[in-house]
Scaffold this active site. Structure first.
Site, PDB file in Angstrom:
ATOM      1  CD  GLU A 127       0.854 -14.053   3.983  1.00 22.07           C
ATOM      2  OE1 GLU A 127       0.630 -14.676   2.928  1.00 22.07           O
ATOM      3  OE2 GLU A 127      -0.017 -13.405   4.583  1.00 22.07           O
ATOM      4  CG  ASN A 169       4.096  -8.652   7.849  1.00 15.70           C
ATOM      5  OD1 ASN A 169       3.995  -8.225   8.999  1.00 15.70           O
ATOM      6  ND2 ASN A 169       3.059  -8.722   7.015  1.00 15.70           N
ATOM      7  CG  HIS A 206      -4.931 -11.302   9.768  1.00 18.68           C
ATOM      8  ND1 HIS A 206      -5.559 -10.095   9.548  1.00 18.68           N
ATOM      9  CD2 HIS A 206      -3.864 -11.319   8.940  1.00 18.68           C
ATOM     10  CE1 HIS A 206      -4.900  -9.423   8.613  1.00 18.68           C
ATOM     11  NE2 HIS A 206      -3.862 -10.137   8.232  1.00 18.68           N
ATOM     12  CD  GLU A 235      -1.072  -7.990   7.054  1.00 13.23           C
ATOM     13  OE1 GLU A 235      -2.000  -8.802   6.831  1.00 13.23           O
ATOM     14  OE2 GLU A 235      -0.024  -7.960   6.388  1.00 13.23           O
ATOM     15  CG  ASP A 237      -8.237  -8.563  10.820  1.00 15.48           C
ATOM     16  OD1 ASP A 237      -7.580  -9.527  11.261  1.00 15.48           O
ATOM     17  OD2 ASP A 237      -8.548  -8.451   9.614  1.00 15.48           O
TER      18      ASP A 237
HETATM   19  C1  XIL Z   1      -5.251  -8.509   1.655  1.00 20.92           C
HETATM   20  C2  XIL Z   1      -5.971  -7.216   1.345  1.00 20.92           C
HETATM   21  O1  XIL Z   1      -6.464  -6.670   2.552  1.00 20.92           O
HETATM   22  C3  XIL Z   1      -7.114  -7.466   0.383  1.00 20.92           C
HETATM   23  O2  XIL Z   1      -7.686  -6.244  -0.039  1.00 20.92           O
HETATM   24  C4  XIL Z   1      -6.609  -8.242  -0.831  1.00 20.92           C
HETATM   25  O3  XIL Z   1      -7.699  -8.605  -1.640  1.00 20.92           O
HETATM   26  C5  XIL Z   1      -5.815  -9.478  -0.440  1.00 20.92           C
HETATM   27  O4  XIL Z   1      -4.793  -9.114   0.460  1.00 20.92           O
HETATM   28  N1  XIL Z   1      -1.954 -10.948   4.698  1.00 20.92           N
HETATM   29  C6  XIL Z   1      -1.295  -9.914   4.060  1.00 20.92           C
HETATM   30  C7  XIL Z   1      -2.062  -8.860   3.352  1.00 20.92           C
HETATM   31  O5  XIL Z   1      -0.083  -9.781   4.192  1.00 20.92           O
HETATM   32  O6  XIL Z   1      -1.391  -8.373   2.222  1.00 20.92           O
HETATM   33  C8  XIL Z   1      -3.425  -9.357   2.949  1.00 20.92           C
HETATM   34  O7  XIL Z   1      -4.155  -8.232   2.467  1.00 20.92           O
HETATM   35  C9  XIL Z   1      -4.141 -10.025   4.103  1.00 20.92           C
HETATM   36  C10 XIL Z   1      -3.360 -11.199   4.613  1.00 20.92           C
END
Ligand code: XIL
Length: 302
Positions: A127, A169, A206, A235, A237
């Site tokens: 990020e 990422n 996401h 990631e 979802d």
């Molecule tokens: C999130 C985790 O899922 C949570 O448990 C934590 O509280 C915060 O981080 N982008 C990312 C991840 O790269 O590391 C994040 O994960 C979600 C967003």
């Protein structure tokens, strides 16, 4: 029977999941994990505050729990993440300039050396680009040490564990036309042209009702891949439920399958109740561990 992992393996891909170490003692959680997924990403246990809570005092207890479980069950590990603007211990957040740059690279070396040879891919940097329309870097303490911090991190990472794949990422880089996507693309192109070591780009994926699976997702994956890197949904979802959610998952999986260098998909949690945004019910299993329509859609698409 068929599982997400075995279905993905038919095309040489992996299907993975984000894992929270403290949930491994829940038998329903561990049962689904062990059955369905081939790769695990620790959700939090490898972040800066977890692995180096005090300067140069590395702690791997929480991460080892996840990595140990993965190794005992024949699964590979995505390392997440070495450098991130969030989740920093206070000692690091207080540093500036060359002291910060040095501490940053020492962190990369420290964590990667400990896990040398055991991590399939590392999210070296997470990020680092800003949202919005500028395509600029995100302002952070790392960024204020100079624009070259990302390349310095990747060079240090390659030296620490030459066998690990090194990934950049980020989120909101799924739409090809998005300024942030274009900016990450230009960085990767620049790295490849100058021989800065980078092997993969992780698209967090996401998705929400306001940020749906884009129609041009395949274009984005294909364009990154054409630079000579692998791409992964890291990631995944999807906010929603029922047939609409299932259809979004199906389209996300199909986008990856359309690109030969899209090597795997990770969903960000096991059950809806395990999700970092549980109220969005964004995962493939409901709170009881039952398969949702989204699960069936993914399995059928793989
Ligand atoms: C999130 C985790 O899922 C949570 O448990 C934590 O509280 C915060 O981080 N982008 C990312 C991840 O790269 O590391 C994040 O994960 C979600 C967003």
């Amino acid at each position: 029977g068929t599982t997400l992992a075995s279905a993905a393996a038919r095309s040489g891909r992996y299907f993975g999941v984000g894992v929270q170490g403290h949930k491994l003692s829940d038998p329903t959680y561990a049962g689904i994990l062990d059955r369905e997924f081939a790769v695990v990403t620790p959700e939090n246990e490898m972040k800066l505050d977890a692995t180096e809570p005090q300067q140069n005092r590395f702690t791997f207890t929480a991460a080892d729990r996840v990595v140990g479980h993965a190794e005992q069950h024949g699964k590979q590990v995505r390392g997440h993440t070495l450098l991130w603007h969030a989740g920093q211990p206070s000692w690091l957040a207080a540093l500036r300039g060359s002291a910060l740059r040095q501490a940053m690279l020492n962190h990369v070396t420290g964590v990667m050396s400990y896990y040398k040879g055991r991590i399939h891919s590392w999210d070296v940097v997470n990020e680092a680009f800003a949202d919005g329309t500028t395509g600029a870097r995100r302002d952070s303490n790392f960024q204020r040490t100079g624009d070259d911090w990302i390349e310095a991190a990747f060079r240090t990472a390659r030296a620490a564990d030459p066998a690990a794949k090194l990934c950049y990422n980020d989120y909101n880089v799924e739409n090809w036309a998005h300024a942030k996507t274009q900016a990450v693309y230009r960085m990767v192109r620049d790295f490849k042209s100058r021989g800065v070591p980078i092997d993969c780009v992780g698209l967090q994926s996401h998705f929400t009702t306001h940020h749906p699976v884009p129609a041009d997702f395949t274009t984005t994956l294909r364009n990154f891949a054409a630079l000579g890197v692998d791409v992964q949904l890291t990631e995944l979802d999807v906010e929603g439920s029922g047939a609409a959610q299932a259809d979004s998952y199906r389209r996300a999986v199909q986008a990856c399958l359309a690109v030969s260098r899209c090597t795997g998909i990770t969903v960000w949690g096991v059950r809806d109740s395990d999700s970092w945004r549980a109220s969005a019910t964004p995962l493939l299993f409901d709170g009881t561990g039952a398969k949702k329509p989204a699960y069936t859609a993914v399995l059928d698409a793989l």
